[in-house]
Design an enzyme around this catalytic site. Structure first.
Site, mmCIF file in Angstrom:
data_model
loop_
_atom_site.group_PDB
_atom_site.id
_atom_site.type_symbol
_atom_site.label_atom_id
_atom_site.label_comp_id
_atom_site.label_asym_id
_atom_site.label_seq_id
_atom_site.Cartn_x
_atom_site.Cartn_y
_atom_site.Cartn_z
ATOM 1 N N ASN A 7 0.862 -1.181 0.000
ATOM 2 C CA ASN A 7 0.000 0.000 0.000
ATOM 3 C C ASN A 7 0.901 1.235 0.000
ATOM 4 O O ASN A 7 1.696 1.429 0.924
ATOM 5 C CB ASN A 7 -0.900 -0.018 1.244
ATOM 6 C CG ASN A 7 -1.858 1.162 1.288
ATOM 7 O OD1 ASN A 7 -1.451 2.306 1.087
ATOM 8 N ND2 ASN A 7 -3.123 0.877 1.559
ATOM 9 N N HIS A 43 -5.533 3.696 -1.505
ATOM 10 C CA HIS A 43 -6.781 3.948 -0.796
ATOM 11 C C HIS A 43 -7.136 5.427 -0.951
ATOM 12 O O HIS A 43 -6.898 6.223 -0.041
ATOM 13 C CB HIS A 43 -6.616 3.596 0.681
ATOM 14 C CG HIS A 43 -7.905 3.564 1.425
ATOM 15 N ND1 HIS A 43 -8.133 2.704 2.484
ATOM 16 C CD2 HIS A 43 -9.034 4.285 1.302
ATOM 17 C CE1 HIS A 43 -9.345 2.908 2.965
ATOM 18 N NE2 HIS A 43 -9.918 3.862 2.260
ATOM 19 N N HIS A 50 -3.879 11.677 0.859
ATOM 20 C CA HIS A 50 -2.631 11.115 0.342
ATOM 21 C C HIS A 50 -2.817 10.743 -1.124
ATOM 22 O O HIS A 50 -2.564 11.561 -1.997
ATOM 23 C CB HIS A 50 -2.080 9.954 1.182
ATOM 24 C CG HIS A 50 -3.102 8.981 1.711
ATOM 25 N ND1 HIS A 50 -4.032 8.360 0.920
ATOM 26 C CD2 HIS A 50 -3.310 8.521 2.970
ATOM 27 C CE1 HIS A 50 -4.764 7.562 1.672
ATOM 28 N NE2 HIS A 50 -4.364 7.629 2.913
ATOM 29 N N GLU A 70 -8.780 0.504 -2.719
ATOM 30 C CA GLU A 70 -9.609 0.424 -1.515
ATOM 31 C C GLU A 70 -10.394 1.717 -1.362
ATOM 32 O O GLU A 70 -9.906 2.801 -1.711
ATOM 33 C CB GLU A 70 -8.731 0.246 -0.273
ATOM 34 C CG GLU A 70 -7.905 -1.002 -0.266
ATOM 35 C CD GLU A 70 -7.096 -1.142 1.012
ATOM 36 O OE1 GLU A 70 -6.789 -0.121 1.640
ATOM 37 O OE2 GLU A 70 -6.770 -2.280 1.368
ATOM 38 N N HIS A 191 -4.016 -4.150 7.671
ATOM 39 C CA HIS A 191 -4.041 -3.036 8.625
ATOM 40 C C HIS A 191 -3.160 -3.332 9.833
ATOM 41 O O HIS A 191 -3.405 -4.246 10.599
ATOM 42 C CB HIS A 191 -5.444 -2.644 9.088
ATOM 43 C CG HIS A 191 -5.462 -1.209 9.541
ATOM 44 N ND1 HIS A 191 -5.910 -0.164 8.766
ATOM 45 C CD2 HIS A 191 -5.032 -0.642 10.696
ATOM 46 C CE1 HIS A 191 -5.766 0.971 9.430
ATOM 47 N NE2 HIS A 191 -5.234 0.717 10.601
ATOM 48 N N GLY A 214 1.093 -1.304 4.322
ATOM 49 C CA GLY A 214 1.580 0.009 3.928
ATOM 50 C C GLY A 214 2.336 0.726 5.019
ATOM 51 O O GLY A 214 3.562 0.882 4.943
HETATM 52 C C1 LIG Z 1 -8.294 -0.481 4.663
HETATM 53 C C2 LIG Z 1 -6.997 -0.380 5.348
HETATM 54 O O1 LIG Z 1 -6.806 -0.906 6.418
HETATM 55 C C3 LIG Z 1 -5.936 0.466 4.790
HETATM 56 O O2 LIG Z 1 -6.231 1.007 3.548
HETATM 57 C C4 LIG Z 1 -5.689 1.594 5.708
HETATM 58 O O3 LIG Z 1 -6.893 2.220 5.882
HETATM 59 C C5 LIG Z 1 -4.678 2.533 5.198
HETATM 60 O O4 LIG Z 1 -5.259 3.802 5.104
HETATM 61 P P1 LIG Z 1 -4.346 5.057 5.531
HETATM 62 O O5 LIG Z 1 -3.033 4.884 4.771
HETATM 63 O O6 LIG Z 1 -5.148 6.251 5.103
HETATM 64 O O7 LIG Z 1 -4.138 4.931 7.012
HETATM 65 N N1 LIG Z 2 -5.779 -3.018 3.605
HETATM 66 C C1 LIG Z 2 -4.679 -2.672 4.487
HETATM 67 C C2 LIG Z 2 -3.718 -1.802 3.750
HETATM 68 O O1 LIG Z 2 -3.840 -1.615 2.555
HETATM 69 C C3 LIG Z 2 -2.577 -1.204 4.469
HETATM 70 O O2 LIG Z 2 -2.865 -0.976 5.823
HETATM 71 P P1 LIG Z 2 -1.608 -0.466 6.712
HETATM 72 O O3 LIG Z 2 -0.521 -1.504 6.548
HETATM 73 O O4 LIG Z 2 -1.179 0.863 6.143
HETATM 74 O O5 LIG Z 2 -2.130 -0.387 8.112
#
Ligand SMILES: CC(=O)[C@@H](O)[C@H](O)COP(=O)(O)O
Ligand SMILES: NCC(=O)COP(=O)(O)O
Length: 238
Positions: A7, A43, A50, A70, A191, A214
């Site tokens: 991510n 996302h 972002h 997402e 997440h 991410g």
């Molecule tokens: C759905 C999920 O868990 C991720 O997409 C997380 O929401 C990351 O989003 P942010 O990078 O905005 O925190």
């Molecule tokens: N769906 C989770 C994601 O894309 C990344 O979540 P995070 O590792 O940034 O908490």
């Protein structure tokens, strides 16, 4: 085999902090793929804090691994963005507008009608649909009823309790994952997954199809470098 989808939201966070185009999200996405990432996740949130909507169009042109978008489909703008870009997968997330980050999965029973229609619209366009859910068997079953191809288990609670008691932390996720397998749903997770907790999750749920990571991965890359970090995360999935 569990695929690693990186991510890159936080790359866009850094870029936006100065108003320019450094770091360039397209370049980073291509580098992530070159370093071994098996997917790119973004996302785009309504406030474009972002990832911007234009980033999605730019990334779609170049991403050669699985592109996963997402977002909350309550926003028709999000639905239209996904349909215009036809990613490999869309992950439906019930985010509230001002949430600092995603903090809950769908109530797939209460929102059954809306989710069923949305899932059908995306599947009609040939897009795999994953529904973001808590580690709750009823919510997993509800996602199946809505026609989803996969569920993504929201793993923040697992990450939060991992250090105090990993076995207890993973238990609800194993139960939910077993229901997903029983009803024929594909299984994603994401997440707050990290180098600390990823191997134990995968060891307990070996049929996991994909993890999207991410925040921790990009943070780790500040110390270990992006290529080394991606390789480190891939080794946790072996
Ligand atoms: C759905 C999920 O868990 C991720 O997409 C997380 O929401 C990351 O989003 P942010 O990078 O905005 O925190
Ligand atoms: N769906 C989770 C994601 O894309 C990344 O979540 P995070 O590792 O940034 O908490």
């Amino acid at each position: 085999m569990t695929r690693l989808s990186v991510n890159i939201n936080k790359i866009a966070t850094l870029r936006n902090s100065r108003g320019g185009d450094n770091p360039n999200v397209v370049k980073v996405a291509l580098d992530c793929e070159r370093f071994g990432a098996e997917g790119i996740t973004v996302h785009p949130r309504p406030d474009e804090r972002h990832i911007r909507y234009q980033d999605v169009y730019d990334l779609k042109k170049v991403v050669t691994t699985e592109f996963n978008i997402e977002g909350n489909p309550a926003e028709r703008k999000f639905v239209d963005l996904v349909l215009a870009n036809l990613p490999a997968q869309v992950t439906l997330v019930p985010d509230t507008l001002n949430a600092i980050t995603s903090n809950a999965g769908w109530d797939t029973l209460t929102y059954r009608a809306q989710l069923t229609d949305l899932v059908a619209e995306f599947k009609e366009a040939g897009i795999r649909v994953s529904v973001f859910v808590d580690a709750d068997e009823a919510m997993v079953e509800g996602a199946k009823v809505c026609g989803a191809d996969r569920v993504e288990l929201y793993t923040e609670p697992y990450a939060l309790h991992f250090y105090e008691n990993p076995e207890k932390a993973v238990e609800p996720f194993v139960r939910a994952a077993e229901v997903a397998r029983q009803v024929g749903l594909g299984l994603n997770a994401g997440h707050d997954l990290s180098l600390d907790n990823l191997r134990f999750l995968r060891k307990n749920i070996p049929w996991l199809d994909e993890v999207s990571i991410g925040h921790a991965l990009i943070s780790d890359a500040l110390y270990f470098g992006l290529e080394n970090t991606i390789q480190m995360y891939l080794r946790e999935l072996e």
